[in-house]
Design a protein around this motif. Structure first.
Motif, short mmCIF file in Angstrom:
data_model
loop_
_atom_site.label_atom_id
_atom_site.label_comp_id
_atom_site.label_asym_id
_atom_site.label_seq_id
_atom_site.Cartn_x
_atom_site.Cartn_y
_atom_site.Cartn_z
N VAL A 67 0.84 -0.93 -0.09
CA VAL A 67 -0.05 -0.01 -0.03
C VAL A 67 0.94 1.21 0.24
O VAL A 67 1.77 1.36 0.86
N VAL A 68 0.72 1.95 -1.21
CA VAL A 68 1.64 2.99 -1.37
C VAL A 68 1.00 4.15 -0.91
O VAL A 68 -0.07 4.69 -1.59
N LYS A 69 1.13 4.86 0.17
CA LYS A 69 0.31 6.13 0.83
C LYS A 69 0.07 7.16 -0.45
O LYS A 69 1.00 7.70 -1.14
N ASP A 70 -1.25 7.54 -0.50
CA ASP A 70 -1.55 8.43 -1.15
C ASP A 70 -1.47 8.11 -2.87
O ASP A 70 -1.73 8.90 -3.64
N LEU A 71 -1.09 6.89 -3.18
CA LEU A 71 -1.21 6.61 -4.57
C LEU A 71 -1.97 5.26 -4.96
O LEU A 71 -2.43 5.47 -6.02
N GLY A 72 -1.87 4.42 -4.08
CA GLY A 72 -2.71 3.17 -4.38
C GLY A 72 -1.89 1.85 -3.96
O GLY A 72 -1.03 1.91 -3.10
N SER A 73 -2.40 0.72 -4.61
CA SER A 73 -1.91 -0.63 -3.75
C SER A 73 -1.46 -1.50 -5.24
O SER A 73 -2.07 -1.25 -6.03
N ILE A 74 -0.33 -2.16 -4.99
CA ILE A 74 0.27 -3.02 -5.78
C ILE A 74 0.40 -4.46 -5.06
O ILE A 74 0.61 -4.62 -4.16
N ILE A 75 -0.11 -5.38 -5.90
CA ILE A 75 -0.18 -7.06 -5.55
C ILE A 75 1.02 -7.45 -6.31
O ILE A 75 1.12 -7.51 -7.32
N LEU A 76 1.65 -8.23 -5.27
CA LEU A 76 2.88 -8.92 -6.08
C LEU A 76 2.65 -10.55 -5.85
O LEU A 76 1.81 -10.91 -4.67
N SER A 77 3.01 -11.14 -6.93
CA SER A 77 2.62 -12.81 -6.71
C SER A 77 3.55 -13.23 -7.79
O SER A 77 4.24 -12.56 -8.39
N GLU A 78 3.60 -14.75 -7.80
CA GLU A 78 4.48 -15.32 -8.67
C GLU A 78 4.26 -14.90 -10.10
O GLU A 78 5.28 -14.84 -11.01
#
Length: 96
Positions: free
Chosen positions: A27-38
């Motif tokens: 969760v990148v504050k003030d920017l959004g979210s990134i999901i990491l997976s294989e």
């Protein structure tokens, strides 16, 4: 703003692909979210096995090796929600 998140997603995609077991959300504050997976990295706010929360500058410092992620957690700059061991594995991928 979105371009900053796009840039981070691109950097993280290569690092995460084939290296992450399960899922992790940054969760990148003030920017959004990134999901990491294989499969790599995508911009999403879905649930994950572990969530790391920080500002963009801190994530970038971790990625370029200027900030130790364990120190960041201990000093309260990086928040972890979920499995602490999984968070350690994710931090290893980020700093690789």
């Amino acid at each position: 703003m979105t371009s900053q998140l796009d840039d981070l997603t691109t950097i993280l995609h290569g690092k995460a692909m084939g290296a992450i077991k399960g899922t992790a959300k940054l969760v990148v504050k003030d920017l959004g979210s990134i999901i990491l997976s294989e499969e790599g990295a995508i911009q999403s706010d879905e649930d994950a096995d572990v969530t790391l929360i920080a500002n963009e500058a801190l994530f970038r410092a971790i990625l370029d090796g200027a900030q130790n992620p364990i120190t960041a957690v201990m000093t309260g700059k990086l928040k972890v929600d979920g499995n602490q061991m999984r968070a350690l594995k994710v931090s290893e991928v980020l700093t690789a």
